[in-house]
Design an enzyme around this catalytic site. Sequence first.
Site, PDB file in Angstrom:
ATOM      1  N   LYS A 130       1.542   7.069  -6.879  1.00  0.00           N
ATOM      2  CA  LYS A 130       2.488   6.576  -7.890  1.00  0.00           C
ATOM      3  C   LYS A 130       1.833   5.509  -8.756  1.00  0.00           C
ATOM      4  O   LYS A 130       1.588   4.390  -8.318  1.00  0.00           O
ATOM      5  CB  LYS A 130       3.736   5.976  -7.258  1.00  0.00           C
TER       6      LYS A 130
ATOM      7  N   GLU B  34      -3.656  -4.447  -0.940  1.00  0.00           N
ATOM      8  CA  GLU B  34      -4.582  -5.243  -1.756  1.00  0.00           C
ATOM      9  C   GLU B  34      -3.699  -6.009  -2.734  1.00  0.00           C
ATOM     10  O   GLU B  34      -3.122  -5.423  -3.640  1.00  0.00           O
ATOM     11  CB  GLU B  34      -5.569  -4.308  -2.462  1.00  0.00           C
TER      12      GLU B  34
ATOM     13  N   CYS C 277      -7.079  -8.862 -10.133  1.00  0.00           N
ATOM     14  CA  CYS C 277      -6.688  -9.510  -8.872  1.00  0.00           C
ATOM     15  C   CYS C 277      -7.725 -10.544  -8.456  1.00  0.00           C
ATOM     16  O   CYS C 277      -7.382 -11.569  -7.890  1.00  0.00           O
ATOM     17  CB  CYS C 277      -6.461  -8.470  -7.791  1.00  0.00           C
TER      18      CYS C 277
ATOM     19  N   GLU D 276      -0.350 -17.197  -8.916  1.00  0.00           N
ATOM     20  CA  GLU D 276      -1.147 -16.221  -9.655  1.00  0.00           C
ATOM     21  C   GLU D 276      -0.475 -15.980 -11.006  1.00  0.00           C
ATOM     22  O   GLU D 276       0.681 -15.565 -11.062  1.00  0.00           O
ATOM     23  CB  GLU D 276      -1.221 -14.913  -8.871  1.00  0.00           C
TER      24      GLU D 276
HETATM   25  P1  NAP Z   1       4.269  -4.886  -8.557  1.00  0.00           P
HETATM   26  O1  NAP Z   1       5.736  -4.908  -8.794  1.00  0.00           O
HETATM   27  O2  NAP Z   1       3.763  -5.286  -7.235  1.00  0.00           O
HETATM   28  O3  NAP Z   1       3.798  -3.397  -8.908  1.00  0.00           O
HETATM   29  C1  NAP Z   1       2.719  -2.721  -8.308  1.00  0.00           C
HETATM   30  C2  NAP Z   1       3.120  -1.286  -8.020  1.00  0.00           C
HETATM   31  O4  NAP Z   1       4.143  -1.244  -7.030  1.00  0.00           O
HETATM   32  C3  NAP Z   1       3.690  -0.544  -9.219  1.00  0.00           C
HETATM   33  O5  NAP Z   1       3.314   0.800  -9.161  1.00  0.00           O
HETATM   34  C4  NAP Z   1       5.170  -0.707  -8.989  1.00  0.00           C
HETATM   35  O6  NAP Z   1       5.928   0.226  -9.665  1.00  0.00           O
HETATM   36  C5  NAP Z   1       5.277  -0.540  -7.513  1.00  0.00           C
HETATM   37  N1  NAP Z   1       6.463  -1.116  -6.894  1.00  0.00           N
HETATM   38  C6  NAP Z   1       7.262  -2.112  -7.363  1.00  0.00           C
HETATM   39  N2  NAP Z   1       8.220  -2.394  -6.472  1.00  0.00           N
HETATM   40  C7  NAP Z   1       8.039  -1.575  -5.414  1.00  0.00           C
HETATM   41  C8  NAP Z   1       8.710  -1.406  -4.158  1.00  0.00           C
HETATM   42  N3  NAP Z   1       9.746  -2.164  -3.828  1.00  0.00           N
HETATM   43  N4  NAP Z   1       8.244  -0.486  -3.301  1.00  0.00           N
HETATM   44  C9  NAP Z   1       7.170   0.264  -3.612  1.00  0.00           C
HETATM   45  N5  NAP Z   1       6.499   0.154  -4.792  1.00  0.00           N
HETATM   46  C10 NAP Z   1       6.926  -0.764  -5.676  1.00  0.00           C
HETATM   47  O7  NAP Z   1       3.550  -5.744  -9.643  1.00  0.00           O
HETATM   48  P2  NAP Z   1       4.036  -5.975 -11.149  1.00  0.00           P
HETATM   49  O8  NAP Z   1       5.485  -6.312 -11.207  1.00  0.00           O
HETATM   50  O9  NAP Z   1       3.602  -4.832 -11.956  1.00  0.00           O
HETATM   51  O10 NAP Z   1       3.203  -7.275 -11.507  1.00  0.00           O
HETATM   52  C11 NAP Z   1       3.712  -8.529 -11.101  1.00  0.00           C
HETATM   53  C12 NAP Z   1       2.612  -9.423 -10.631  1.00  0.00           C
HETATM   54  O11 NAP Z   1       1.916  -8.830  -9.540  1.00  0.00           O
HETATM   55  C13 NAP Z   1       1.524  -9.701 -11.651  1.00  0.00           C
HETATM   56  O12 NAP Z   1       1.875 -10.643 -12.577  1.00  0.00           O
HETATM   57  C14 NAP Z   1       0.420 -10.118 -10.737  1.00  0.00           C
HETATM   58  O13 NAP Z   1       0.574 -11.448 -10.361  1.00  0.00           O
HETATM   59  C15 NAP Z   1       0.589  -9.233  -9.542  1.00  0.00           C
HETATM   60  N6  NAP Z   1      -0.293  -8.041  -9.605  1.00  0.00           N
HETATM   61  C16 NAP Z   1      -1.392  -8.002  -8.825  1.00  0.00           C
HETATM   62  C17 NAP Z   1      -2.236  -6.903  -8.891  1.00  0.00           C
HETATM   63  C18 NAP Z   1      -3.481  -6.801  -8.077  1.00  0.00           C
HETATM   64  O14 NAP Z   1      -4.403  -6.095  -8.460  1.00  0.00           O
HETATM   65  N7  NAP Z   1      -3.564  -7.433  -6.932  1.00  0.00           N
HETATM   66  C19 NAP Z   1      -1.963  -5.870  -9.756  1.00  0.00           C
HETATM   67  C20 NAP Z   1      -0.809  -5.925 -10.536  1.00  0.00           C
HETATM   68  C21 NAP Z   1       0.004  -7.010 -10.436  1.00  0.00           C
HETATM   69  P3  NAP Z   1       6.403  -0.074 -11.174  1.00  0.00           P
HETATM   70  O15 NAP Z   1       5.354  -0.879 -11.860  1.00  0.00           O
HETATM   71  O16 NAP Z   1       6.488   1.260 -11.728  1.00  0.00           O
HETATM   72  O17 NAP Z   1       7.691  -0.789 -11.067  1.00  0.00           O
END
Ligand code: NAP
Length: 496
Positions: A191, A265, A299, A398
Site C-alpha cells: 500500500k 522503520e 527519515c 521530527e
Molecule cells: P503515516 O501516517 O505514518 O503514513 C505512512 C503510511 O502508513 C502511509 O501509507 C499511510 O497511508 C499509512 N497509514 C496511515 N495510518 C495507518 C494505519 N492506522 N494503519 C496502517 N497504515 C496507515 O505518515 P504521514 O501522515 O504520511 O506523515 C506524518 C509524519 O510521519 C511526517 O511528517 C514524518 O514526521 C513521519 N514520516 C516518516 C517517514 C519515514 O520515512 N520514517 C515517512 C513518512 C512520514 P496514507 O498516507 O495513505 O494515509
Amino acid sequence: MNSPVPGLSSRAAEFVRRTHGLFIGGAFVPAADGRTFPTYDPSTGAHLADAPYAGPADVDAAVAAARSALDGPWGALPALGRSRLLVRLAELLEEHAAELAEIEALDGGKPVAMNEAMDLPAAIEHFRYYAGWPTKIEGETIPVHLPDTLCYTRKEPVGVCAQIIPWNYPLMMAAWKLAPALAAGCTVVLKPAEQTPLSALRLAELVREAGFPPGTVNVLTGDGETGRALVRHEGVAKIAFTGSTQVGREIAAGAGERLQRVTLELGGKSPNIVLADADIDAAVEGAFSGIYFNSGQTCIAASRLYVHRSRYEEVVGRLAGAAQKAEVGPALDRATRFGPLVSAEQYERVRGYLLGGLAAGATLRAGEVPPAAPDGGFFVRPALFTDVTPGMRIVREEIFGPVLVAAPFDDVEEAVALANDTPYGLAAGVWTRSLGQAHTLAARLRAGMVYLNSWASGDPGAPFGGVKASGIGREMGRANLDAYLETKTVWTSLAF
Ligand code: NAP
Ligand code: MG
C-alpha cells in the site's frame, strides 16, 4: 489532468492520464465500490489524477490473491526462478527509469534529476541485490544428541506480507519492501501513501510485464483506513511498515494482539556532531545535504546539528549562507535541487514548526516562514534555527521539512548527552579527523546507523534501521531477508 505539464514526456503523461486500477491477482481493477481519490502535483497544487480507493472488499481480494499465488505458482517456483524474475524487474525499471523519475517528480514533488541520480538507481540495485539471495537461502543440519536421528532446518517464507510505505521516497520504498519479501518467497500486498499512489501503480505494470505469477505482488492504493484494514487482515502473516512513529505504534500493538511478524522503520531526529578538529568544508557540506536533501523529508535527516563552540559561528554562518542561496523550484525542472513539500498538509505542519520555533525564542538564521496559504506549489525554503534549547519542540520533534536546529557544545561528553537526548535513534553523525574519537563516539551514540565523516551512505547489503522510537528490525542485507523467513525444524528417526 487538464493541460499538459511542462517538462513531462509523452510516455509519463500517457500513464498519468490513464484510468488507474488496483493491482489484484495480476489485473488492474476498479475498487469494488468504485471509489477513487485525487492525487495532486505538489509543484503547482493542481489536481493530477484519481486513483482507486481500496476498501475492505479489495483488501480481502488482494490478500486472497496473494495467498493463492503462494499456495500455487509462486510457491512452486524454484529459487532460481525467483532470481530471474527479480533480475527481469530490475531490467524493466532500468528501461523505464526516465519515465518513472518523471512520474515520481510529478506526484510527489521530488526533483526529477534527483530521482534519476538516486532513487531509480537505488531501487534498481535493490532488486538486483536481492535477486542474488533466493539461491543462497539454506537450512542447517543440527548435530543433535539423539541416536539414529536426523535433525535439519528449512527456511520457509513467512507468508502473505502487508507492506505499507510513505510518500517521501515512494518508488525506492516500494523496492526496499518488495525485493527482500520476494527473494524470500513471500507474496505481498503493497500500500503506497495516498499522496503518491502513481509510481507504485506503474511499478505494478512492470511486475506484470516481468512475468511474476498473478497475485505474487498486489498494489492497493488508498489511505490510512486501507492500511489499517490491511494490517488487521487475518490472512496477513507479516507487516513491514515505514512511516510515522505514531502509526508504527498502532501497527505494532495490533500485530502483538494477532502475533503477526512486524518490522517498523519510523521517524528520527538525528544528531550530527562536528568536533573541533573536523574538516570544516566537508562537515558543512555534509550537514547541508544531510538536512536539506529532499527538502528535509527524509527519515534519516540530520536535523540536529551540534558543533564545538570553537567552530560554531564559522559552521553556522557558512550553512546559513548556503541555505539562503538555495533556490526552490518545480520538480520537473531539471535544474531544481529543492522541490516542494509533498502536500498542503505537510506544508502547514512545517510552517507550524517554523512559527513555533520563533515563538519559543529561537533565531531564524536562514529561511523564512512561508505564507499561510501557498500560492501554487508547497514550497518552503531551507531554514536554520540557532539559539535553541533542548526542550523546544523544534529540537525534540521530527519536523520532516527543511528545518535545521543548531547548538554549540563545549566538550565531547556534552555532545554525546545532547545527541542521545531524544526518544528517537535512527541515525547519528560525527565529523572529526581523530579515528579514536570517531569510533569511540560511534559506539556511544544510540542509533541504528552512525555516519563518520559522511552522511546517508547506503548499500542494499548494509543494514538500515533504528533503535528506540525509530523502529524495530532492519531493512537491507541479510537481516531483512531473515525478516521474511521462518525456520522450521524437521526431526527424523533413522531407525526405520
Ligand atoms: P503515516 O501516517 O505514518 O503514513 C505512512 C503510511 O502508513 C502511509 O501509507 C499511510 O497511508 C499509512 N497509514 C496511515 N495510518 C495507518 C494505519 N492506522 N494503519 C496502517 N497504515 C496507515 O505518515 P504521514 O501522515 O504520511 O506523515 C506524518 C509524519 O510521519 C511526517 O511528517 C514524518 O514526521 C513521519 N514520516 C516518516 C517517514 C519515514 O520515512 N520514517 C515517512 C513518512 C512520514 P496514507 O498516507 O495513505 O494515509
Ligand atoms: Mg501527489
